[in-house]
Design an enzyme around this catalytic site. Structure first.
Site, PDB file in Angstrom:
ATOM      1  CB  SER A  83     -25.040 -13.676  31.990  1.00  0.00           C
ATOM      2  OG  SER A  83     -26.070 -13.954  32.875  1.00  0.00           O
ATOM      3  CE  LYS A 116     -33.106 -15.294  33.044  1.00  0.00           C
ATOM      4  NZ  LYS A 116     -32.961 -15.697  34.449  1.00  0.00           N
TER       5      LYS A 116
HETATM    6  S1  IVH Z   1     -30.326 -19.039  26.902  1.00  0.00           S
HETATM    7  C1  IVH Z   1     -26.087 -16.435  26.713  1.00  0.00           C
HETATM    8  N1  IVH Z   1     -32.479 -20.096  27.825  1.00  0.00           N
HETATM    9  O1  IVH Z   1     -30.664 -17.569  32.499  1.00  0.00           O
HETATM   10  C2  IVH Z   1     -26.907 -17.232  27.603  1.00  0.00           C
HETATM   11  N2  IVH Z   1     -30.920 -19.278  29.395  1.00  0.00           N
HETATM   12  O2  IVH Z   1     -29.971 -14.689  32.718  1.00  0.00           O
HETATM   13  C3  IVH Z   1     -28.034 -17.766  26.843  1.00  0.00           C
HETATM   14  N3  IVH Z   1     -31.580 -19.581  31.737  1.00  0.00           N
HETATM   15  O3  IVH Z   1     -27.289 -17.723  31.699  1.00  0.00           O
HETATM   16  C4  IVH Z   1     -28.887 -18.523  27.713  1.00  0.00           C
HETATM   17  N4  IVH Z   1     -33.467 -20.593  31.325  1.00  0.00           N
HETATM   18  O4  IVH Z   1     -28.373 -19.713  33.026  1.00  0.00           O
HETATM   19  C5  IVH Z   1     -31.334 -19.523  28.134  1.00  0.00           C
HETATM   20  N5  IVH Z   1     -34.441 -21.131  28.479  1.00  0.00           N
HETATM   21  C6  IVH Z   1     -33.293 -20.537  28.816  1.00  0.00           C
HETATM   22  C7  IVH Z   1     -32.900 -20.300  30.143  1.00  0.00           C
HETATM   23  C8  IVH Z   1     -31.700 -19.672  30.398  1.00  0.00           C
HETATM   24  C9  IVH Z   1     -32.644 -20.166  32.269  1.00  0.00           C
HETATM   25  C10 IVH Z   1     -30.492 -18.953  32.520  1.00  0.00           C
HETATM   26  C11 IVH Z   1     -29.138 -19.238  31.969  1.00  0.00           C
HETATM   27  C12 IVH Z   1     -28.640 -17.894  31.536  1.00  0.00           C
HETATM   28  C13 IVH Z   1     -29.409 -16.967  32.406  1.00  0.00           C
HETATM   29  C14 IVH Z   1     -29.494 -15.596  31.795  1.00  0.00           C
END
Ligand code: IVH
Length: 672
Positions: A83, A116
Site C-alpha cells: 500500500s 489516485k
Molecule cells: S500505485 C505499492 N497508482 O491506492 C502500491 N496505486 O493507497 C503502489 N491506487 O494500493 C500503487 N490509484 O490500491 C497506484 N494510480 C495509482 C492508484 C493506486 C489508486 C490505490 C492502490 C494502492 C493504494 C495506495
C-alpha cells in the site's frame, strides 16, 4: 482536559475507530469516509502524544488492521501487494524526499505521478496472454479469488494484444495490478434508477464497486458497470527501466491505465502537478482523493525497499479532506434583520478543504431536532469547493453521558432575556415579536448601511448600537436626521469621526434603486432579487403598485417572494417609512435605461411650474440621474424657468452663461 478525561476520550475514540476499521476492511462497507476516519485518528494521536503512558496496545495507531475475507477462495499473492504511505502537504513530500536522501545520498530524480483512483485494488493474472485469475488485495499476502466477477468487467481483456516489442511477455505468467472503480456517471445513473424504484440509494461509487466485487453471483456483477484501470505490471523484463515504461507497456498490451500519468524532472514539477489537479480533479470521470508520486527509476525505487506495508520510493498525496470532525463549543442564536432566529454552531476550529471552519449555520430549530445536535457533540463537518460548511451529522457514540437535548426556547430566554419570540405553526423559525424592539431596529439599520445595500462607511454594528441606544433613531430613515452634534455627543465619537459619519450618511441619499430595495430589508429579498426587481419595475413607485401576478412574472420570483413584497408595501408602517425617506430627500436612482440620460447634469428651478409640483419635478430629475441645485451656481447645467420667475436666479444664470429652458424644452430633453 485533565488526564482522566483524556483517558476516557481515548477509550471512546479507539472503540469507534476499530468499529470503522472493521466496516472498512472486513465488511468492505464503511459507514464513514476516509476524512472522518483520518480526523478522529489525528485527535487520538494528539492525546497519545500528550500522555504516552495512555497508549493502548489496542489503539489503531499501534497496529495495522487488515483481514482476508472468508467467502471466496483464498489465494496467495506471488509478490506482496503493498500500500502507500499518505502525505498531506508539500512539506510532507519534501520530508519524504529527505528520507530517501538518507538512504541514497543527495540525488536528483525524475518523478512519476498518476491520479489516485478511489476504488479497490485487484491483481489480474495472465498465463501466456490469457486471463486466468483475479485476486483482491486482502491483507496484502493473501487475497480472494474474484475471477468470475472480474471477467464481467469489460475493460479487462481476456486475451492480451500481441505487440512485437513485447512478445516475450506473453509466455508464462504475467501479473497486472490496478484499481476497480465505478465511473461517476454510471453511479449516478444507477442511483437515479433506484430512486425511481423507491429503493435506498448507494452511498458512493467506491463502496458500490467494493460491494459488487464481493457478490457471489457474477450475473449480478455484470449488471453493474465496473472499470479496471491498471497501475502496475509485474514481470522480469530488463527493458522496463521506469514506471513510465511500465505504463507504455500496459497500453501496448491493451490494458487501460490513466492517461493523466506524467513524468516530471524535479520537485517543482511535482508541485505544479499537485496544483493543476487540485480543482480539476472534480472534473475527472471517477472519484479521486489524491495523487500517487513515485521515483520513476525502477532500480532506485527497488533499492529503497519497503517499510511496514509501504514502499519507500512512493507516497500517496492526499488533497485536503472535505469532511472532518470537530466539537460544538457553543450554539449561538443570531437574530436577522427580519427578527428571524438562526442557530449557529461554534466549533473548535478545524481545517477542511484548506480553509479553517469555525462556525456553521444550523438553519432552524427543526434541523437541530432532526439531527439531534447538542452542545459538546462531536460532529462531522462537510465542505467541498465553494460550498458553505455544513454540519452533516453527530457522532452519537462520542456524546458525553449527561448531555441534554438542545432546547431553543430555553436558550432564547437565556441569550435574549426580556425579548419575546414566537413560532408560527407553518414556519420552522422563531421570530422576535416586538416589531419596534431596539434589537430589530439595530439589525435593520445595520442591514441598510451594509456593503451590499447602501454601503455607508462607519455605520457598523457598534455605531448603530450607540445611535439606537441614545434614542437618535426610531426607524431606518431617522439616520438622515441625525446631526453632527448629536453624533459628537455620543461618547465614542471625536470631532473628525462624527463629521465623517455624518458626511457618509448624507452622501447616500441617491442610492441605486436595487441597493435601496435590498436595504429595506424586505423578507426573502436578497441582493439579486433586488436587482431583478429594479430592472423590471424601474422605479420604487412602480414596484410599490405591483400586484402578486406582476411580481410572479419576473424570473426567479416565486410565490413566497411575491407575497412578501406585496404585503410589505401594503403595511401602512412601511408606506409611512417610504414617505419619510422621500421627505428627507432620499431618492433612489432608477435602474432603467433612462438612468444615464441626465447623469452628470444639474438643474435649478425658478418660477411656478405647470401641472407638476416643484418637488415632483425634482424627484423625477433625480430619478434620471440629475442633480438638483437649490440656487444657481457656475456648475449648474440648466435653469428651468416657470411662470413668474424670480429675478436673482435669472440674473445669475445670465452671468454664468447658463442655458435657460422652459418646461416643454425640459420635456424634450427628458424624452430625447
Ligand atoms: S500505485 C505499492 N497508482 O491506492 C502500491 N496505486 O493507497 C503502489 N491506487 O494500493 C500503487 N490509484 O490500491 C497506484 N494510480 C495509482 C492508484 C493506486 C489508486 C490505490 C492502490 C494502492 C493504494 C495506495
Amino acid at each position: 482536559m485533565n488526564k482522566q478525561q483524556v483517558k476516557k476520550r481515548i477509550d471512546e475514540l479507539i472503540l469507534l475507530l476499530l468499529k470503522y476499521a472493521h466496516e472498512y476492511y472486513i465488511d468492505e462497507n464503511p459507514s464513514v469516509s476516509d476524512g472522518i476516519y483520518d480526523s478522529l485518528t489525528v485527535e487520538l494521536k494528539k492525546f497519545e502524544k500528550q500522555f504516552p503512558d495512555l497508549v493502548s496496545p489496542n489503539s489503531p495507531t499501534q497496529r495495522l488492521v487488515s483481514y482476508a475475507l472468508d467467502s471466496f477462495t483464498k489465494v496467495e499473492h506471488s509478490k506482496r501487494m503493498l500500500s502507500l504511505n499518505d502525505v498531506f502537504s508539500e512539506q510532507d513530500v519534501e520530508d519524504w524526499l529527505k528520507r530517501t536522501e538518507k538512504i541514497l545520498g543527495p540525488k536528483s530524480h525524475e518523478y512519476f505521478i498518476d491520479i489516485k483512483m478511489d476504488g479497490l485494488a485487484c491483481a489480474l493474472i495472465y498465463q501466456d496472454g490469457q486471463f486466468i485469475q483475479a485476486v483482491t488485495r486482502g491483507d496484502g499476502y493473501i487475497g480472494e479469488d474474484v475471477t468470475a466477477n472480474v471477467k464481467t468487467i469489460k475493460s479487462v481483456p481476456l486475451v492480451l494484444t500481441k505487440v512485437d516489442g513485447f512478445k516475450k511477455s506473453f509466455k508464462g505468467r504475467l501479473e497486472i495490478r490496478g484499481e476497480i472503480i465505478m465511473l461517476k456517471k454510471d453511479f449516478e445513473k444507477l442511483n437515479t434508477q433506484r430512486e425511481k424504484e423507491g429503493l435506498p440509494i448507494y452511498a458512493n461509487p467506491r463502496n458500490l464497486a467494493a460491494g459488487t466485487i464481493r457478490q457471489l453471483d457474477p450475473s449480478l456483477v455484470a449488471k453493474r458497470p465496473l472499470v479496471f484501470k491498471a497501475y502496475d505490471i509485474i514481470l522480469n523484463d530488463k527493458s522496463l527501466k521506469t514506471f513510465m515504461d511500465k505504463y507504455l507497456m500496459l497500453s501496448s498490451v491493451g490494458i487501460v491505465r490513466n492517461k493523466q500519468a506524467v513524468v516530471v524532472g524535479n520537485l517543482k514539477g511535482v508541485f505544479d502537478y499537485i496544483h493543476m489537479w487540485e480543482n480539476k480533479r472534480h472534473e475527472l470521470p471517477f472519484n479521486t482523493d489524491g495523487l500517487v508520486i513515485k521515483i520513476n527509476d525502477l532500480q532506485i525505487y527497488n533499492e529503497l525497499g519497503v517499510v511496514g506495508k509501504n514502499p519507500k520510493g512512493a507516497v500517496a498525496y492526499k488533497y485536503p479532506a472535505e469532511e472532518a470532525t470537530t466539537k460544538i463549543e457553543n450554539i449561538i442564536l443570531s437574530i436577522g434583520r427580519t427578527g428571524a432566529v438562526t442557530p449557529i454552531a461554534v466549533f473548535d476550529p478545524v481545517i477542511i478543504a484548506g480553509t479553517t471552519v469555525k462556525h456553521a449555520s444550523l438553519h432552524n430549530s427543526d434541523e437541530i431536532v432532526r439531527k439531534d445536535i447538542r452542545l459538546g457533540d462531536t460532529v462531522v463537518i462537510y465542505k467541498a469547493g465553494d460550498i458553505i460548511p455544513q454540519v452533516e451529522r453527530v457522532l452519537v457514540e462520542l456524546r458525553s453521558k449527561g448531555s441534554q437535548k438542545f432546547n431553543i426556547e430555553k436558550e432564547l430566554k437565556s441569550q435574549y432575556p426580556g425579548f419575546h419570540f414566537v413560532r408560527k405553526t407553518d414556519e420552522a423559525v422563531y421570530r422576535l415579536t416586538a416589531k419596534d424592539s431596539p434589537l430589530l431596529l439595530k439589525k435593520a439599520i445595520e442591514h441598510y448601511a451594509s456593503r451590499a445595500a447602501l454601503d455607508i462607511e462607519g455605520l457598523g454594528e457598534s455605531n448603530v448600537s450607540a445611535i439606537v441606544d441614545a434614542g437618535l433613531a426610531k426607524d431606518i430613515a431617522d439616520i438622515y436626521l441625525i446631526t453632527k452634534d448629536q453624533i459628537r455627543n455620543l461618547e465614542r465619537f471625536a470631532d473628525l469621526s462624527s463629521d465623517n459619519l455624518h458626511r457618509a450618511i448624507q452622501a447616500k441619499k441617491n442610492p441605486a434603486l436595487a441597493k435601496f430595495i435590498y436595504g429595506l430589508g424586505i423578507r426573502h429579498i436578497g441582493a439579486q432579487t433586488a436587482i431583478d426587481l429594479a430592472k423590471h419595475f424601474k422605479t420604487l413607485d412602480n414596484l410599490s403598485q405591483a400586484t402578486v401576478d406582476d411580481l410572479l412574472s419576473i424570473e426567479g420570483v416565486g410565490e413566497i417572494v411575491a407575497e412578501s413584497i406585496y404585503s410589505w408595501f401594503l403595511d401602512p408602517e412601511n408606506s409611512k417609512l417610504l414617505q419619510k425617506f422621500k421627505n428627507l430627500g432620499v431618492l433612489p436612482i432608477s435602474e432603467s435605461s433612462e438612468k444615464l440620460k441626465l447623469e452628470g447634469l444639474s438643474f435649478a428651478i425658478t418660477g411656478t411650474l405647470d401641472g407638476v409640483s416643484r418637488d415632483e419635478l425634482i424627484d423625477r430629475l433625480r430619478a434620471l440621474g440629475a442633480k438638483f441645485d437649490a440656487s444657481v451656481n457656475k456648475y449648474t447645467s440648466y435653469l428651468v424657468v416657470g411662470s413668474e420667475p424670480g429675478g436673482s436666479k435669472i440674473k445669475k444664470a445670465q452671468s454664468y452663461k447658463i442655458k435657460q429652458i422652459n418646461q416643454s424644452e425640459l420635456k424634450q430633453l427628458i424624452d430625447k
